[in-house]
Design a protein around this motif. Structure first.
Motif, PDB file in Angstrom:
ATOM      1  N   ASN A 271      47.078  29.861  46.727  1.00  0.00           N
ATOM      2  CA  ASN A 271      45.933  29.455  45.928  1.00  0.00           C
ATOM      3  C   ASN A 271      45.392  30.597  45.073  1.00  0.00           C
ATOM      4  N   LEU A 272      46.286  31.304  44.431  1.00  0.00           N
ATOM      5  CA  LEU A 272      45.898  32.416  43.566  1.00  0.00           C
ATOM      6  C   LEU A 272      44.913  31.958  42.498  1.00  0.00           C
ATOM      7  N   GLU A 273      45.242  30.814  41.903  1.00  0.00           N
ATOM      8  CA  GLU A 273      44.407  30.339  40.793  1.00  0.00           C
ATOM      9  C   GLU A 273      42.994  30.013  41.263  1.00  0.00           C
ATOM     10  N   GLY A 274      42.912  29.377  42.413  1.00  0.00           N
ATOM     11  CA  GLY A 274      41.592  29.020  42.954  1.00  0.00           C
ATOM     12  C   GLY A 274      40.745  30.254  43.212  1.00  0.00           C
ATOM     13  N   LYS A 275      41.361  31.271  43.818  1.00  0.00           N
ATOM     14  CA  LYS A 275      40.630  32.503  44.116  1.00  0.00           C
ATOM     15  C   LYS A 275      40.217  33.189  42.823  1.00  0.00           C
ATOM     16  N   TYR A 276      41.126  33.127  41.857  1.00  0.00           N
ATOM     17  CA  TYR A 276      40.843  33.730  40.561  1.00  0.00           C
ATOM     18  C   TYR A 276      39.613  33.071  39.925  1.00  0.00           C
ATOM     19  N   LYS A 277      39.578  31.741  39.973  1.00  0.00           N
ATOM     20  CA  LYS A 277      38.437  31.027  39.376  1.00  0.00           C
ATOM     21  C   LYS A 277      37.139  31.336  40.116  1.00  0.00           C
ATOM     22  N   ASP A 278      37.238  31.452  41.453  1.00  0.00           N
ATOM     23  CA  ASP A 278      36.043  31.807  42.229  1.00  0.00           C
ATOM     24  C   ASP A 278      35.487  33.158  41.802  1.00  0.00           C
ATOM     25  N   TRP A 279      36.378  34.129  41.663  1.00  0.00           N
ATOM     26  CA  TRP A 279      35.918  35.450  41.231  1.00  0.00           C
ATOM     27  C   TRP A 279      35.292  35.376  39.850  1.00  0.00           C
ATOM     28  N   GLN A 280      35.956  34.636  38.962  1.00  0.00           N
ATOM     29  CA  GLN A 280      35.416  34.576  37.602  1.00  0.00           C
ATOM     30  C   GLN A 280      34.015  33.952  37.591  1.00  0.00           C
ATOM     31  N   LYS A 281      33.789  33.012  38.499  1.00  0.00           N
ATOM     32  CA  LYS A 281      32.438  32.436  38.566  1.00  0.00           C
ATOM     33  C   LYS A 281      31.414  33.506  38.940  1.00  0.00           C
ATOM     34  N   LYS A 282      31.826  34.425  39.823  1.00  0.00           N
ATOM     35  CA  LYS A 282      30.882  35.458  40.271  1.00  0.00           C
ATOM     36  C   LYS A 282      30.785  36.606  39.285  1.00  0.00           C
ATOM     37  N   LEU A 283      31.865  36.839  38.524  1.00  0.00           N
ATOM     38  CA  LEU A 283      31.947  38.074  37.750  1.00  0.00           C
ATOM     39  C   LEU A 283      31.839  37.896  36.253  1.00  0.00           C
ATOM     40  N   HIS A 284      31.956  36.666  35.792  1.00  0.00           N
ATOM     41  CA  HIS A 284      32.030  36.512  34.343  1.00  0.00           C
ATOM     42  C   HIS A 284      30.763  37.035  33.661  1.00  0.00           C
ATOM     43  N   PRO A 285      30.935  37.898  32.643  1.00  0.00           N
ATOM     44  CA  PRO A 285      29.767  38.516  31.999  1.00  0.00           C
ATOM     45  C   PRO A 285      28.728  37.502  31.524  1.00  0.00           C
ATOM     46  N   ASP A 286      29.165  36.338  31.057  1.00  0.00           N
ATOM     47  CA  ASP A 286      28.209  35.345  30.562  1.00  0.00           C
ATOM     48  C   ASP A 286      27.323  34.809  31.683  1.00  0.00           C
ATOM     49  N   LEU A 287      27.788  34.937  32.922  1.00  0.00           N
ATOM     50  CA  LEU A 287      27.016  34.370  34.027  1.00  0.00           C
ATOM     51  C   LEU A 287      26.003  35.364  34.570  1.00  0.00           C
ATOM     52  N   VAL A 288      26.122  36.626  34.146  1.00  0.00           N
ATOM     53  CA  VAL A 288      25.138  37.593  34.624  1.00  0.00           C
ATOM     54  C   VAL A 288      24.201  38.008  33.481  1.00  0.00           C
ATOM     55  N   HIS A 289      24.089  37.127  32.483  1.00  0.00           N
ATOM     56  CA  HIS A 289      23.328  37.532  31.297  1.00  0.00           C
ATOM     57  C   HIS A 289      21.857  37.790  31.595  1.00  0.00           C
ATOM     58  N   SER A 290      21.379  37.271  32.732  1.00  0.00           N
ATOM     59  CA  SER A 290      19.975  37.515  33.062  1.00  0.00           C
ATOM     60  C   SER A 290      19.799  38.922  33.634  1.00  0.00           C
ATOM     61  N   LYS A 291      20.921  39.567  33.960  1.00  0.00           N
ATOM     62  CA  LYS A 291      20.845  40.841  34.666  1.00  0.00           C
ATOM     63  C   LYS A 291      20.772  42.015  33.699  1.00  0.00           C
ATOM     64  N   SER A 292      20.700  43.195  34.269  1.00  0.00           N
ATOM     65  CA  SER A 292      20.553  44.409  33.463  1.00  0.00           C
ATOM     66  C   SER A 292      21.815  44.689  32.654  1.00  0.00           C
ATOM     67  N   GLU A 293      21.617  45.527  31.647  1.00  0.00           N
ATOM     68  CA  GLU A 293      22.714  46.003  30.804  1.00  0.00           C
ATOM     69  C   GLU A 293      23.800  46.612  31.691  1.00  0.00           C
ATOM     70  N   LYS A 294      23.371  47.405  32.668  1.00  0.00           N
ATOM     71  CA  LYS A 294      24.289  48.097  33.566  1.00  0.00           C
ATOM     72  C   LYS A 294      25.174  47.085  34.286  1.00  0.00           C
ATOM     73  N   GLU A 295      24.571  46.061  34.835  1.00  0.00           N
ATOM     74  CA  GLU A 295      25.359  45.109  35.607  1.00  0.00           C
ATOM     75  C   GLU A 295      26.263  44.271  34.719  1.00  0.00           C
ATOM     76  N   ARG A 296      25.799  44.009  33.504  1.00  0.00           N
ATOM     77  CA  ARG A 296      26.660  43.251  32.587  1.00  0.00           C
ATOM     78  C   ARG A 296      27.906  44.057  32.245  1.00  0.00           C
ATOM     79  N   ALA A 297      27.740  45.372  32.131  1.00  0.00           N
ATOM     80  CA  ALA A 297      28.899  46.232  31.867  1.00  0.00           C
ATOM     81  C   ALA A 297      29.858  46.188  33.062  1.00  0.00           C
ATOM     82  N   PHE A 298      29.306  46.242  34.280  1.00  0.00           N
ATOM     83  CA  PHE A 298      30.149  46.126  35.486  1.00  0.00           C
ATOM     84  C   PHE A 298      30.900  44.807  35.462  1.00  0.00           C
ATOM     85  N   ALA A 299      30.175  43.746  35.116  1.00  0.00           N
ATOM     86  CA  ALA A 299      30.777  42.411  35.134  1.00  0.00           C
ATOM     87  C   ALA A 299      31.931  42.323  34.139  1.00  0.00           C
ATOM     88  N   ALA A 300      31.733  42.903  32.960  1.00  0.00           N
ATOM     89  CA  ALA A 300      32.793  42.852  31.953  1.00  0.00           C
ATOM     90  C   ALA A 300      34.044  43.568  32.473  1.00  0.00           C
TER      91      ALA A 300
END
Length: 196
Positions: free
Chosen positions: A54-83
């Protein structure tokens, strides 16, 4: 105290332990740790044969947590980490989802870097390459091409298996040879796809 599991650290934001890529406690995206290998990102052992994980499933899960657009409420620093994390996970997914790149990555983890431009000198393979090219260029109907394609794919499988055997035995010379064959057959399949 002490990072457990080799590399899972404390969250920079809330201090919870076991933060990996993102923090389980507060959800903050963590800075990229260059020591993290691609297999760990997907919770896999470092091995070549990773079917049905289930590589694809795990990949999608991570992207949900890490995608820069999803952390847009967060600090500049964290958005850079997310990217960065998001790019890392995409890289990891691309590398592990294909047999050849996965094989090369495993060799790289063992400190073996492969010169991809190295010319093939194996006379047997050179003969076969010529014959295959001819067969492909002479094939004019899809059936013939598909037949050639499935032959090439079978050869790819064979060398893929021999990579696994060689790698498991730590016979890296043979493993490298197998990746050369795999690269060549992968290209050959692409040739047939272009014609189809």
């Amino acid at each position: 105290g002490g990072a457990r599991g080799g590399g899972a650290g404390e969250c920079w934001s809330c201090g919870a332990g076991g933060a990996f890529l993102s923090c389980g406690a507060c959800g903050s995206v963590q800075p990229v740790d260059p020591a993290v290998d691609y297999f760990r990102i997907f919770g896999l052992e470092r091995e070549y044969n990773i079917k049905d994980n289930n590589l694809e499933g795990k990949y999608k899960d991570w992207q949900k947590k890490l995608h820069p657009d999803l952390v847009h409420s967060k600090s500049e620093k964290e958005r850079a980490f997310a990217a960065e994390q998001s790019a890392l996970v995409i890289d990891a997914y691309r590398t592990l989802s294909k047999p050849l790149s996965r094989a090369l990555y495993l060799l790289q983890l063992e400190g073996i870097h492969i010169d991809e431009e190295k010319t093939i000198t194996d006379p047997e393979l050179l003969m076969e390459m010529m014959e295959m090219r001819e067969a492909v260029s002479e094939a004019n109907d899809p059936q013939t091409l598909e037949k050639i394609q499935s032959q090439i794919k079978r050869k790819f499988e064979t060398w893929s298996n021999s990579f696994q055997e060689a790698f498991d035995k730590r016979d890296f010379d043979r493993a490298v040879k197998a990746t050369q064959r795999m690269r060549y057959y992968e290209r050959a399949v692409e040739e047939t796809v272009k014609k189809l």
